[in-house]
Design a protein around this motif. Sequence first.
Motif, PDB file in Angstrom:
ATOM      1  N   GLU A 195       0.885  -1.229   0.038  1.00 14.88           N
ATOM      2  CA  GLU A 195      -0.007   0.156   0.167  1.00 14.88           C
ATOM      3  C   GLU A 195       0.911   1.191   0.049  1.00 14.88           C
ATOM      4  N   SER A 204     -12.084   3.179  -1.080  1.00 11.11           N
ATOM      5  CA  SER A 204     -13.015   2.051  -0.301  1.00 11.11           C
ATOM      6  C   SER A 204     -13.480   2.752   0.897  1.00 11.11           C
ATOM      7  N   GLU A 583     -11.444  -0.716  -9.206  1.00 12.56           N
ATOM      8  CA  GLU A 583     -11.675   0.426  -9.967  1.00 12.56           C
ATOM      9  C   GLU A 583     -10.681   0.505 -11.052  1.00 12.56           C
TER      10      GLU A 583
END
Length: 618
Positions: A195, A204, A583
């Motif tokens: 991340e 999210s 996405e």
Amino acid sequence: MKKLVSVLLASSLLLAGCASGAASATTAAPETTTAAQTEKETAAETTPETTAETTAAAGVFTGKAQGFHGDIVVEITVDGETITDIQVTEHSETENIGEAALPILAKQALDNQTIMVDTVAGATITSDGFRAAMEEAVKSAGLDVDKLSLAVESSQTDKEEITLDTDVVVVGAGGAGLTASLSALQGGAQVVLLEKMSFAGGASSMAGAGTTATGSKWLAEDGVEDSPEKLKEDLLKNGHNFNHEPTVDIFVNTVGQAFDWLVDPEGANVEYQRPTTSRTYSGVGRGAGVVKTLLEHVEEAGGQVLMSTPATELLVADGKVAGVKAEGEDAVYTINAKAVILATGGFGANDDLVPEEFQKFVYAGAAGATGDAIEMTKAVDADLINMEFVNVQPNSIVLPSGLGQYCNPGVGGAYKASGAFMVNEKGERFANEQGGAYDLIQAMKENQATYLILDEASFAAFNAGMTGSKIYTDEDVEKWLENNGASNPVMVGGDTLEDVAKVLDLPEGALTAAAEAYNQAVEGGTDEFGRSLSLKLSGDGPYYGIQMWLRYYATLGGLHINENMQVLNTSQEPVEGLYAAGEVVGGLEGDIYLGGSLFGWAMTSGYDAGTSVIEAIK
Ligand SMILES: Cc1cc2nc3c(=O)[nH]c(=O)nc-3n(C[C@H](O)[C@H](O)[C@H](O)COP(=O)(O)OP(=O)(O)OC[C@H]3O[C@@H](n4cnc5c(N)ncnc54)[C@H](O)[C@@H]3O)c2cc1C
């Protein structure tokens, strides 16, 4: 809302330092400090101790500054010239974003004895607010601001080189990356999850977490009539047939199974509210709650999660993807893996990728949505679809931070309370304010500026909706009204409609005429824009005007995948070892997204990618 973040002095070195360095300090720093203790100590000890040797104080001092949503209040405990404890005693920062950044900032400030902490990526406004609050606290303690304003020194100039070997590397810890990681872990794979931000969640975390559940056991038990065919029909209709049908098919045919897994105690075990009367369920704690649970479960299942570690490039050999390179704060990583799952989210924060026509609207998405995977997959000639589509929504204000903010809770209340309506820069109504979002978007696009006009009752209802949803506070409203449209959000008030019109620079008389025409339409029962009208705008002031914007956040184009969630190249061949979810995948939605389906897609496609990878690497 009062929230508490505490960083306690961990370093005995620092304690030793403060004992020797502060000859005048009469009170030893408490080893552990609670909020209650701090308050007591504040009362007892806020008088600075001054001697010939030093001007430093002992005690607890407070600083306050504007954060992303409201004030950030810090309390620092000072012993001599040393800050021994920093607590953020109050804030309303966004859950999982600004809120997650505060302990990081406080620790950095304490460890480095500085107010000049590095900005936490994705939480710029919170970082600025924290620094300003710290400066105020340091000043009130009588400490040397210059001495405490040294930038945090990088601990290492040469970063360590680390090689990791794993089964699966997942890039991006949003909803899709977390579900992909968890399903792969549950399938028996070793997983490294990267991340780039210092906290998980991406878009999210910001979402409401309405999640499509077509074909799930829960939906059948709750008696909701739905089917993959119906969902497909709705997606295509909503997206004006710009959807990529094979991607739609993946979603409609797997979403039920994925949702079953998502809520199954033996699966992802995420809490959702029941029952529902539509095809979506809402995650408990909204997107932030879902992300928190998923992250915990990934860690419990043995996933190796590396925060603040962006993937920078794909490792490609003979056209196959064999891992990624990534760069953390202290190390660069070569991560060899049997499969890579890209789950980097959208590209709304990257003006090089967002089509120009949308850039005049206000961005309301995640800071990390910079389309990194779009750049990285150039190395394998990945095929991209629907890159021209970005999800736009009406009813938005611009927060002082510059980010777009949806106002549905406010607008909904306003229209129920009395006859609020919208006008353009000419002071004229231009649309059915309560019609479909798509039509309102098209109408708003035609105008240079749009304003919501309210009377006292509808203004109160608007703000009640927004403060009730913890989007801003009553104090913010007071500040913004005083600001009188000089900066965002533009929110102005006046005794008469013409007072409001003057501040908004609307042509003289136009707003009064619009209000009269609107009230006549209510009396006559017919509206030229087709709105069903029952409530008039009050004949008495005060009146208010709020500038309303179109905002964009989710992006609807991206990587082209096949039914195994593998990324395809421009020759439409799957790239071995490379998968995508969420996405970053293009084509599901067409030109506007269907409520609940993007979050649902993140959950579903993440699950699908995890299970596909397990099949492939068995
Ligand atoms: C304000 C808001 C409200 C929304 N509301 C709804 C809704 O009500 N219903 C709905 O269906 N959808 C909604 N959406 C859209 C939906 O939430 C998203 O499409 C979905 O959550 C995306 O999930 P994701 O995992 O693909 O991406 P994200 O959740 O954005 O996660 C991507 C992650 O990848 C990380 N990352 C990026 N690049 C790298 C890199 N190089 N290395 C490592 N990590 C990287 C990012 O930092 C991020 O954490 C909303 C979106 C926003 C912003």
